[in-house]
Motif scaffolding. Structure first.
Motif, PDB file in Angstrom:
ATOM      1  N   LEU A 262       1.019  -1.381   0.403  1.00 25.23           N
ATOM      2  CA  LEU A 262      -0.232   0.314  -0.192  1.00 25.23           C
ATOM      3  C   LEU A 262       1.177   1.098   0.071  1.00 25.23           C
ATOM      4  CD1 LEU A 262      -3.000  -1.256   2.641  1.00 25.23           C
ATOM      5  CD2 LEU A 262      -3.256  -1.029  -0.127  1.00 25.23           C
ATOM      6  N   GLN A 263       2.212   0.915   0.026  1.00 22.23           N
ATOM      7  CA  GLN A 263       3.181   2.284   0.188  1.00 22.23           C
ATOM      8  C   GLN A 263       3.184   3.102  -0.635  1.00 22.23           C
ATOM      9  OE1 GLN A 263       7.380   1.287   1.305  1.00 22.23           O
ATOM     10  NE2 GLN A 263       7.645   3.722   1.442  1.00 22.23           N
ATOM     11  N   ASP A 264       3.222   2.511  -1.917  1.00 21.81           N
ATOM     12  CA  ASP A 264       2.839   2.710  -3.699  1.00 21.81           C
ATOM     13  C   ASP A 264       0.931   3.646  -4.403  1.00 21.81           C
ATOM     14  OD1 ASP A 264       5.843   3.206  -4.093  1.00 21.81           O
ATOM     15  OD2 ASP A 264       5.714   1.319  -4.812  1.00 21.81           O
ATOM     16  N   LEU A 265       0.389   2.370  -3.334  1.00 21.22           N
ATOM     17  CA  LEU A 265      -0.557   1.828  -3.916  1.00 21.22           C
ATOM     18  C   LEU A 265      -1.371   2.970  -3.531  1.00 21.22           C
ATOM     19  CD1 LEU A 265      -2.792   0.453  -5.117  1.00 21.22           C
ATOM     20  CD2 LEU A 265      -4.066  -0.552  -3.371  1.00 21.22           C
ATOM     21  N   VAL A 266      -1.897   3.636  -2.261  1.00 21.39           N
ATOM     22  CA  VAL A 266      -2.577   4.813  -1.900  1.00 21.39           C
ATOM     23  C   VAL A 266      -1.887   6.313  -2.683  1.00 21.39           C
ATOM     24  CG1 VAL A 266      -2.704   6.847   0.151  1.00 21.39           C
ATOM     25  CG2 VAL A 266      -2.768   4.206   0.775  1.00 21.39           C
ATOM     26  N   PRO A 267      -0.821   6.587  -2.823  1.00 18.66           N
ATOM     27  CA  PRO A 267      -0.440   7.959  -3.813  1.00 18.66           C
ATOM     28  C   PRO A 267      -1.264   7.653  -4.765  1.00 18.66           C
ATOM     29  CG  PRO A 267       1.281   7.374  -2.476  1.00 18.66           C
ATOM     30  CD  PRO A 267       0.560   5.962  -2.502  1.00 18.66           C
ATOM     31  N   SER A 268      -0.799   6.186  -5.490  1.00 22.40           N
ATOM     32  CA  SER A 268      -1.625   6.177  -7.251  1.00 22.40           C
ATOM     33  C   SER A 268      -3.045   6.541  -7.088  1.00 22.40           C
ATOM     34  CB  SER A 268      -0.778   4.739  -7.822  1.00 22.40           C
ATOM     35  OG  SER A 268      -1.508   3.582  -6.725  1.00 22.40           O
ATOM     36  N   VAL A 269      -3.741   5.671  -6.165  1.00 22.98           N
ATOM     37  CA  VAL A 269      -4.600   6.032  -5.703  1.00 22.98           C
ATOM     38  C   VAL A 269      -5.520   7.517  -5.572  1.00 22.98           C
ATOM     39  CG1 VAL A 269      -6.546   5.134  -4.397  1.00 22.98           C
ATOM     40  CG2 VAL A 269      -5.278   3.187  -5.382  1.00 22.98           C
ATOM     41  N   PHE A 270      -4.744   7.942  -5.154  1.00 23.13           N
ATOM     42  CA  PHE A 270      -5.322   9.498  -4.655  1.00 23.13           C
ATOM     43  C   PHE A 270      -4.791  10.194  -5.952  1.00 23.13           C
ATOM     44  CE2 PHE A 270      -5.558   8.600  -0.485  1.00 23.13           C
ATOM     45  CZ  PHE A 270      -6.467   8.959   0.150  1.00 23.13           C
ATOM     46  N   ASN A 271      -3.736   9.861  -6.913  1.00 19.81           N
ATOM     47  CA  ASN A 271      -3.405  10.627  -8.329  1.00 19.81           C
ATOM     48  C   ASN A 271      -4.097  10.379  -8.913  1.00 19.81           C
ATOM     49  OD1 ASN A 271      -1.338  11.631  -7.346  1.00 19.81           O
ATOM     50  ND2 ASN A 271       0.167   9.926  -7.620  1.00 19.81           N
ATOM     51  N   ASN A 272      -5.169   8.538  -9.621  1.00 21.60           N
ATOM     52  CA  ASN A 272      -6.134   8.788  -9.867  1.00 21.60           C
ATOM     53  C   ASN A 272      -6.765   9.362  -9.940  1.00 21.60           C
ATOM     54  OD1 ASN A 272      -4.046   6.594 -11.782  1.00 21.60           O
ATOM     55  ND2 ASN A 272      -4.697   5.166 -10.424  1.00 21.60           N
ATOM     56  N   LEU A 273      -7.151   9.809  -8.643  1.00 22.38           N
ATOM     57  CA  LEU A 273      -8.703  10.380  -8.045  1.00 22.38           C
ATOM     58  C   LEU A 273      -8.353  11.637  -8.947  1.00 22.38           C
ATOM     59  CD1 LEU A 273      -9.817   8.333  -4.781  1.00 22.38           C
ATOM     60  CD2 LEU A 273     -11.043   7.806  -6.576  1.00 22.38           C
ATOM     61  N   ARG A 274      -7.771  11.953  -8.217  1.00 21.44           N
ATOM     62  CA  ARG A 274      -7.447  13.741  -8.920  1.00 21.44           C
ATOM     63  C   ARG A 274      -7.359  14.014 -10.029  1.00 21.44           C
ATOM     64  NH1 ARG A 274      -3.470  13.715  -5.901  1.00 21.44           N
ATOM     65  NH2 ARG A 274      -3.807  14.062  -4.202  1.00 21.44           N
ATOM     66  N   GLU A 275      -6.661  13.169 -10.729  1.00 22.27           N
ATOM     67  CA  GLU A 275      -6.485  12.796 -12.349  1.00 22.27           C
ATOM     68  C   GLU A 275      -7.693  12.910 -12.880  1.00 22.27           C
ATOM     69  OE1 GLU A 275      -3.645   9.812 -13.766  1.00 22.27           O
ATOM     70  OE2 GLU A 275      -2.540  11.426 -12.789  1.00 22.27           O
ATOM     71  N   ASN A 276      -8.545  11.921 -12.223  1.00 23.38           N
ATOM     72  CA  ASN A 276     -10.510  11.542 -12.514  1.00 23.38           C
ATOM     73  C   ASN A 276     -11.416  12.169 -12.400  1.00 23.38           C
ATOM     74  OD1 ASN A 276      -9.322   8.945 -14.242  1.00 23.38           O
ATOM     75  ND2 ASN A 276      -9.701   7.915 -12.594  1.00 23.38           N
ATOM     76  N   GLY A 277     -11.075  13.800 -11.698  1.00 24.06           N
ATOM     77  CA  GLY A 277     -12.028  14.778 -10.927  1.00 24.06           C
ATOM     78  C   GLY A 277     -12.640  14.874  -9.522  1.00 24.06           C
ATOM     79  N   TYR A 278     -12.240  13.247  -8.852  1.00 22.85           N
ATOM     80  CA  TYR A 278     -12.928  13.622  -8.195  1.00 22.85           C
ATOM     81  C   TYR A 278     -12.597  14.556  -6.707  1.00 22.85           C
ATOM     82  CZ  TYR A 278     -15.150   9.017  -9.941  1.00 22.85           C
ATOM     83  OH  TYR A 278     -15.555   8.066 -11.105  1.00 22.85           O
ATOM     84  N   PHE A 279     -11.483  14.857  -6.667  1.00 23.10           N
ATOM     85  CA  PHE A 279     -10.623  15.981  -6.073  1.00 23.10           C
ATOM     86  C   PHE A 279     -10.353  16.957  -6.918  1.00 23.10           C
ATOM     87  CE2 PHE A 279      -9.063  11.767  -3.995  1.00 23.10           C
ATOM     88  CZ  PHE A 279      -9.652  11.522  -2.394  1.00 23.10           C
ATOM     89  N   TYR A 280     -10.769  18.188  -6.549  1.00 24.03           N
ATOM     90  CA  TYR A 280     -10.580  19.440  -7.099  1.00 24.03           C
ATOM     91  C   TYR A 280     -10.773  20.397  -6.163  1.00 24.03           C
ATOM     92  CZ  TYR A 280     -15.945  19.123  -6.809  1.00 24.03           C
ATOM     93  OH  TYR A 280     -17.066  19.234  -6.974  1.00 24.03           O
ATOM     94  N   ASP A 281     -10.201  21.809  -6.685  1.00 22.78           N
ATOM     95  CA  ASP A 281      -9.857  23.480  -5.990  1.00 22.78           C
ATOM     96  C   ASP A 281     -11.482  23.821  -6.006  1.00 22.78           C
ATOM     97  OD1 ASP A 281     -10.359  25.210  -4.491  1.00 22.78           O
ATOM     98  OD2 ASP A 281      -7.933  25.789  -5.858  1.00 22.78           O
ATOM     99  N   PRO A 282     -12.206  24.021  -5.877  1.00 25.03           N
ATOM    100  CA  PRO A 282     -13.925  24.459  -5.761  1.00 25.03           C
ATOM    101  C   PRO A 282     -14.005  26.425  -6.611  1.00 25.03           C
ATOM    102  CG  PRO A 282     -13.909  24.018  -3.641  1.00 25.03           C
ATOM    103  CD  PRO A 282     -12.646  23.799  -3.706  1.00 25.03           C
ATOM    104  N   VAL A 283     -13.053  26.804  -5.986  1.00 24.34           N
ATOM    105  CA  VAL A 283     -12.758  27.993  -7.047  1.00 24.34           C
ATOM    106  C   VAL A 283     -12.333  27.602  -8.251  1.00 24.34           C
ATOM    107  CG1 VAL A 283     -11.428  29.777  -7.347  1.00 24.34           C
ATOM    108  CG2 VAL A 283     -11.818  29.787  -5.258  1.00 24.34           C
ATOM    109  N   GLU A 284     -11.166  27.303  -8.263  1.00 24.25           N
ATOM    110  CA  GLU A 284     -10.909  26.254 -10.129  1.00 24.25           C
ATOM    111  C   GLU A 284     -11.454  25.714 -10.579  1.00 24.25           C
ATOM    112  OE1 GLU A 284      -6.851  24.123 -12.291  1.00 24.25           O
ATOM    113  OE2 GLU A 284      -7.194  24.306  -9.666  1.00 24.25           O
ATOM    114  N   HIS A 285     -12.950  24.776 -10.044  1.00 26.86           N
ATOM    115  CA  HIS A 285     -13.942  24.305 -10.671  1.00 26.86           C
ATOM    116  C   HIS A 285     -14.219  24.876 -11.395  1.00 26.86           C
ATOM    117  CE1 HIS A 285     -16.611  20.701 -11.576  1.00 26.86           C
ATOM    118  NE2 HIS A 285     -16.858  21.096 -11.409  1.00 26.86           N
ATOM    119  N   GLU A 286     -14.902  26.509 -10.592  1.00 29.60           N
ATOM    120  CA  GLU A 286     -16.272  27.270 -10.916  1.00 29.60           C
ATOM    121  C   GLU A 286     -15.056  27.915 -12.035  1.00 29.60           C
ATOM    122  OE1 GLU A 286     -19.663  28.625 -10.765  1.00 29.60           O
ATOM    123  OE2 GLU A 286     -19.021  26.919  -9.772  1.00 29.60           O
ATOM    124  N   ILE A 287     -14.194  28.480 -11.942  1.00 35.15           N
ATOM    125  CA  ILE A 287     -13.619  28.792 -13.439  1.00 35.15           C
ATOM    126  C   ILE A 287     -13.642  27.635 -14.704  1.00 35.15           C
ATOM    127  CG2 ILE A 287     -11.631  29.758 -14.527  1.00 35.15           C
ATOM    128  CD1 ILE A 287     -10.811  30.891 -11.524  1.00 35.15           C
TER     129      ILE A 287
END
Length: 413
Positions: A262-287
């Motif tokens: 899980l040492q390399d799995l957790v960052p990769s999962v968060f990166n994939n979620l961030r790339e897929n748009g599950y984690f985003y900045d509200p201001v940036e998303h609104e813009i």
């Protein structure tokens, strides 16, 4: 001539014939021979009723021997097994039955009566006389037996007291015998009682010894059971501790493996979620979702208007250039016609020059007028286009002011 075998009594029917050669086809006689009269027992019979080979009567009454004369081995084995079980059962009963201990030296075991009242034992069957009283004159008695009258003389003998039997003398041996037998029987009974008391004492001692041995045996069995239970408990405890150590080792290994995995799995999962748009900045998303599409739309509208103005200007310039090209072609055609018409050089030259000047002036004037008109039209189009651009800029500024006001109101809220 065929040989026949006659069925003996109480036996099955058998038949056998002697071998004979088969007649060939060429040796067969043409006509049938006359029948031969039977001369002996082996002769052929013409009538079945006189043939001894034919069995008459009911065949179910025949006594037939079994297929094998020996007894059934299964039945024999079953009988032997039953006898063996009976002998084993008898031996078991004899072993279970309580026996009298063996007598000591110079003694023997005798069956005696131990009841309170002695009973005389004899082979004679007990008898009892029973009388029945009947009513008188019920039945006629039988006639007495006829006895003829005796012809002899009656003779009698007188016996005085003491001649045949002296009570005092004759009773002495009888009394001595009775007293001796009674005393002997009493002594035997006393000895028997003493022997029975000794036997009971021996049995009591034997019972005490056996009970002590049984108690010791039970104590040893209980001790062995406790030792076995303690051994089983220790072995089970050791197995449980070993199993617990193995479980802990497996858990530690699984935890280390999961941590390394899980040492390399957790960052990769968060990166994939961030790339897929599950984690985003509200201001940036609104813009990105609201402001940028509106800005791109307005920019495209402005660029389209500029392109439209340029396209209109290019079409006007193209029309003017085409018009001039047409005028020049018409002038060239006119000059070519004048030259080909054979007009006088002087006159034609002057006329041509004058006409050319006039024509030249006309086209130029016309071109000038047209150009002036085109320039005027172009200026009007440019002014219209400039006004449209100014209006668009004013609209954009107004929209931006309105958007800024809405954002300020949202921030205050």
């Amino acid at each position: 001539m065929a040989a026949m075998s006659v069925k003996p009594p109480n036996s099955t029917y058998t038949f056998a014939s002697q071998p004979k050669a088969v007649q060939q086809q060429g040796q067969r006689q043409k006509f049938r021979q006359a029948p031969i009269e039977p001369q002996d027992e082996n002769s052929l019979y013409a009538n079945l009723m006189y043939d001894r080979r034919v069995i008459r009567g009911n065949t179910y009454a025949l006594h037939t021997l079994p297929a094998h004369a020996q007894p059934d081995p299964i039945e024999v084995q079953r009988q032997q097994e039953a006898k063996r079980r009976a002998v084993a059962r008898r031996k078991a009963r004899e072993q279970v039955r309580t026996r009298t201990p063996e007598p000591v030296h110079d003694r023997r075991n005798v069956d005696v009566q131990t009841e309170l009242y002695l009973e005389e034992l004899s082979d004679r069957i007990e008898e009892a006389d029973v009388d029945v009283q009947t009513d008188a004159f019920l039945d006629r008695p039988p006639s007495p037996l006829f006895i003829p009258q005796s012809t002899g003389k009656d003779v009698s003998t007188q016996i005085e007291d003491g001649d045949l039997f002296d009570f005092d003398l004759e009773v002495k041996p009888i009394v001595e015998t009775l007293v001796g037998k009674t005393v002997e029987q009493a002594l035997i009974e006393v000895a028997e009682e003493e022997e029975l008391a000794e036997i009971r004492e021996q049995q009591r001692e034997y019972e005490e010894l056996r009970n002590a041995e049984l108690i010791e045996l039970q104590r040893l069995e209980e001790q062995e059971r406790r030792l076995r239970a303690e051994k089983d408990r220790r072995m089970r405890q050791a197995q449980d501790s070993l199993q617990a150590e193995q479980d802990v080792a497996q858990k530690v290994a699984a935890r280390a493996f999961a941590k390394a995995y899980l040492q390399d799995l957790v960052p990769s999962v968060f990166n994939n979620l961030r790339e897929n748009g599950y984690f985003y900045d509200p201001v940036e998303h609104e813009i990105e979702t609201s402001f940028m599409p509106w800005l791109v739309d307005k920019t495209l509208t402005h660029v389209n208007q500029l392109v439209l103005g340029r396209t209109i200007l290019d079409s006007i310039i193209r029309d003017v250039v085409n018009q001039r090209i047409d005028d020049y072609e018409k002038l060239a055609d006119t000059l070519r016609q004048v030259i080909e018409g054979g007009v006088d050089m002087g006159t034609s030259t002057g006329d041509v020059a004058q006409g050319s000047g006039q024509n030249t002036d006309r086209p130029e004037s016309a071109h000038g007028e047209h150009h002036g008109h085109s320039e005027h039209h172009t200026n009007e189009e440019g002014e219209n286009h400039t006004g449209a651009l100014l209006n668009d800029e004013a609209i954009d500024e107004r929209d931006e002011d309105q958007l800024n006001a809405e954002e300020d109101a949202g921030g205050e809220q």
